[in-house]
Scaffold this active site. Sequence first.
Site, PDB file in Angstrom:
ATOM      1  N   ILE A 134       0.745  -1.127  -0.043  1.00 52.56           N
ATOM      2  CA  ILE A 134      -0.040  -0.101   0.058  1.00 52.56           C
ATOM      3  C   ILE A 134       1.035   1.217   0.006  1.00 52.56           C
ATOM      4  O   ILE A 134       0.371   2.436  -0.211  1.00 52.56           O
ATOM      5  CB  ILE A 134      -1.008   0.115   1.224  1.00 52.56           C
ATOM      6  CG1 ILE A 134      -0.253   0.119   2.403  1.00 52.56           C
ATOM      7  CG2 ILE A 134      -2.046  -1.141   1.270  1.00 52.56           C
ATOM      8  CD1 ILE A 134      -1.060   0.477   3.685  1.00 52.56           C
ATOM      9  N   ASP A 135       2.236   1.009   0.541  1.00 51.95           N
ATOM     10  CA  ASP A 135       3.128   2.450   0.366  1.00 51.95           C
ATOM     11  C   ASP A 135       3.476   2.917  -1.108  1.00 51.95           C
ATOM     12  O   ASP A 135       4.203   4.077  -1.179  1.00 51.95           O
ATOM     13  CB  ASP A 135       4.231   1.763   1.218  1.00 51.95           C
ATOM     14  CG  ASP A 135       4.178   1.449   2.596  1.00 51.95           C
ATOM     15  OD1 ASP A 135       2.946   1.873   3.010  1.00 51.95           O
ATOM     16  OD2 ASP A 135       4.969   1.284   3.319  1.00 51.95           O
ATOM     17  N   ARG A 170     -12.262  22.442  14.816  1.00 52.17           N
ATOM     18  CA  ARG A 170     -10.792  21.864  15.541  1.00 52.17           C
ATOM     19  C   ARG A 170      -9.946  21.562  14.210  1.00 52.17           C
ATOM     20  O   ARG A 170     -10.099  21.507  12.800  1.00 52.17           O
ATOM     21  CB  ARG A 170     -11.442  20.361  16.059  1.00 52.17           C
ATOM     22  CG  ARG A 170     -11.971  20.278  17.330  1.00 52.17           C
ATOM     23  CD  ARG A 170     -12.288  19.015  17.501  1.00 52.17           C
ATOM     24  NE  ARG A 170     -12.815  18.886  19.189  1.00 52.17           N
ATOM     25  CZ  ARG A 170     -13.789  17.896  19.390  1.00 52.17           C
ATOM     26  NH1 ARG A 170     -14.195  17.020  18.550  1.00 52.17           N
ATOM     27  NH2 ARG A 170     -14.071  17.925  20.634  1.00 52.17           N
ATOM     28  N   MET A 177      -0.544   5.536   6.884  1.00 55.66           N
ATOM     29  CA  MET A 177       0.649   4.513   6.678  1.00 55.66           C
ATOM     30  C   MET A 177       1.740   5.241   5.726  1.00 55.66           C
ATOM     31  O   MET A 177       1.459   6.247   4.865  1.00 55.66           O
ATOM     32  CB  MET A 177       0.492   3.210   6.165  1.00 55.66           C
ATOM     33  CG  MET A 177       0.041   2.439   7.411  1.00 55.66           C
ATOM     34  SD  MET A 177      -0.365   0.532   7.270  1.00 55.66           S
ATOM     35  CE  MET A 177      -0.515  -0.074   9.001  1.00 55.66           C
ATOM     36  N   GLY A 178       3.099   4.839   5.862  1.00 55.86           N
ATOM     37  CA  GLY A 178       4.265   5.006   4.891  1.00 55.86           C
ATOM     38  C   GLY A 178       5.050   5.500   5.723  1.00 55.86           C
ATOM     39  O   GLY A 178       5.415   6.904   6.127  1.00 55.86           O
ATOM     40  N   HIS A 179       6.103   4.509   5.989  1.00 51.71           N
ATOM     41  CA  HIS A 179       7.115   5.006   6.888  1.00 51.71           C
ATOM     42  C   HIS A 179       8.484   5.750   6.135  1.00 51.71           C
ATOM     43  O   HIS A 179       9.004   6.483   6.711  1.00 51.71           O
ATOM     44  CB  HIS A 179       8.042   3.581   7.395  1.00 51.71           C
ATOM     45  CG  HIS A 179       7.494   3.351   8.621  1.00 51.71           C
ATOM     46  ND1 HIS A 179       7.742   4.340   9.732  1.00 51.71           N
ATOM     47  CD2 HIS A 179       6.927   2.353   9.206  1.00 51.71           C
ATOM     48  CE1 HIS A 179       7.139   3.711  10.810  1.00 51.71           C
ATOM     49  NE2 HIS A 179       6.519   2.479  10.471  1.00 51.71           N
ATOM     50  N   ARG A 303      -5.359  -1.248   5.174  1.00 50.89           N
ATOM     51  CA  ARG A 303      -4.936  -2.325   4.404  1.00 50.89           C
ATOM     52  C   ARG A 303      -5.967  -3.387   4.074  1.00 50.89           C
ATOM     53  O   ARG A 303      -5.656  -4.483   3.908  1.00 50.89           O
ATOM     54  CB  ARG A 303      -3.579  -3.073   5.162  1.00 50.89           C
ATOM     55  CG  ARG A 303      -2.226  -2.329   5.170  1.00 50.89           C
ATOM     56  CD  ARG A 303      -1.146  -3.138   5.127  1.00 50.89           C
ATOM     57  NE  ARG A 303      -1.104  -4.014   6.124  1.00 50.89           N
ATOM     58  CZ  ARG A 303      -0.228  -4.479   6.854  1.00 50.89           C
ATOM     59  NH1 ARG A 303       0.838  -3.495   7.105  1.00 50.89           N
ATOM     60  NH2 ARG A 303      -0.277  -5.651   7.544  1.00 50.89           N
TER      61      ARG A 303
HETATM   62  O1  F6P Z   1       3.181  -3.001   4.202  1.00 50.11           O
HETATM   63  C1  F6P Z   1       3.480  -1.818   4.627  1.00 50.11           C
HETATM   64  C2  F6P Z   1       3.022  -1.205   5.587  1.00 50.11           C
HETATM   65  O2  F6P Z   1       1.772  -1.348   5.635  1.00 50.11           O
HETATM   66  C3  F6P Z   1       3.469   0.182   6.103  1.00 50.11           C
HETATM   67  O3  F6P Z   1       2.944   1.421   5.435  1.00 50.11           O
HETATM   68  C4  F6P Z   1       3.296   0.212   7.681  1.00 50.11           C
HETATM   69  O4  F6P Z   1       4.348   1.072   8.266  1.00 50.11           O
HETATM   70  C5  F6P Z   1       3.778  -1.350   8.124  1.00 50.11           C
HETATM   71  O5  F6P Z   1       3.432  -1.836   6.879  1.00 50.11           O
HETATM   72  C6  F6P Z   1       2.959  -1.841   9.100  1.00 50.11           C
HETATM   73  O6  F6P Z   1       3.255  -3.070   9.125  1.00 50.11           O
HETATM   74  P1  F6P Z   1       2.675  -4.169  10.369  1.00 50.11           P
HETATM   75  O7  F6P Z   1       1.346  -4.559   9.947  1.00 50.11           O
HETATM   76  O8  F6P Z   1       3.760  -5.289  10.375  1.00 50.11           O
HETATM   77  O9  F6P Z   1       2.584  -3.360  11.633  1.00 50.11           O
END
Ligand code: F6P
Length: 376
Positions: A134-135, A170, A177-179, A303
């Site tokens: 998904i990233d 507010r 998500m997205g590290h 996800r």
């Molecule tokens: O698969 C990518 C991802 O969804 C990232 O966006 C997210 O940081 C990570 O997986 C989270 O991982 P987990 O499900 O192992 O906590």
Amino acid sequence: MNKHIGILTAGGDSPGLNAAIRGIGKSAIHSNRMDVIGFRDGFRGLMENRIMRLDLQVLSSILTLGGTILGTSRDKPHKMPVGAETVDMTDVICDNYYRNNLDVLICLGGGGTQKNAYRLAQRGLNILTLPKTIDNDVANTDVTFGFHTAMEIATEAIDRLHSTAHSHHRIIVVEVMGHNAGWLALGAGIASGADVILIPEIPFDTVEIAKAIRQRQQRGNNFSIVVVAEGALSKMDHIELVKLKELKLKAKEEKDSKLKKTVTEELKKFSVLHRTNTLRLSQELEEMTGLESRLTILGHLQRGGTPSAADRVLATRLGSACIQYIEEGVSGAMIAVKGQGTAAVPLEEVVGKRSLVPLDHSWLLSARRVGTCLGD
Ligand code: F6P
């Protein structure tokens, strides 16, 4: 003679995985020259030889399902958790590949999976991969499947947050998500008309964000939506992280075990602190603007569930293309999306790289042009 194909799904699950499994499986069966088995729970299932036969009955009615019927894990062949230890299980995995008479193993995954699959290819196995996450951060493909669905889910969630933020006057900070890559935050932020979008590629300055929110207040907009990728960093944190990464490299080059230990501990502390990054941002913005602020973390909602139509089409295209590449004898490659077509990209051109948002990308330019604050 029939070819034997193995499939596994590894890393975080992603909408479209079942559509891809179906695409591979049905195309293989309809070719009349191939049969397909799946391994459960990623590389772990291959190591433990846990198999699922993928016949037409199993493959029908999975197109629309979220998750993966094979199960997944983040276990790596060369660092497999066994009891309290991690053990290199590559030999066992290679043995099971041959024991099942496989001609090709197809690994569906993100950046980590591409790396693990490449290691197996270097050991002489015939490997193909598909890019899913998904990233959307896998290198050398236009896009990964799962991204489109996650962007839709995040957009819908932010739309809903908009009306409550507006009613209560507010700030709502939304963590998506997205590290490492900001595609999801940027895409969903643009689509939902977020006022501020923060991504890992652009370190942010909280003062600038508060300024943008205050300007909105002056124009009579007493609410703001701030979309933040989970890996977005403030300018100060970014400098700190770069420094720690440089020290880690230095410790490795100079084989300095004391420095390595110190840096590892500092990096651990940094990542623990980073977990509260968006909460701290929300609190700081409240103090700086005088507007109440709330934090929403979308997390794994992004996800889960059924894939979008676009991801179903993409995953079917990639899955069925695999079979054609196998017939042509291609291996050691990721089947990538290139425009309306596909290409077999050698795995060495994929591993160790990431697709980040280029600073001159049209999505970023458009966001700036419509007045979105990007935190810089
Ligand atoms: O698969 C990518 C991802 O969804 C990232 O966006 C997210 O940081 C990570 O997986 C989270 O991982 P987990 O499900 O192992 O906590």
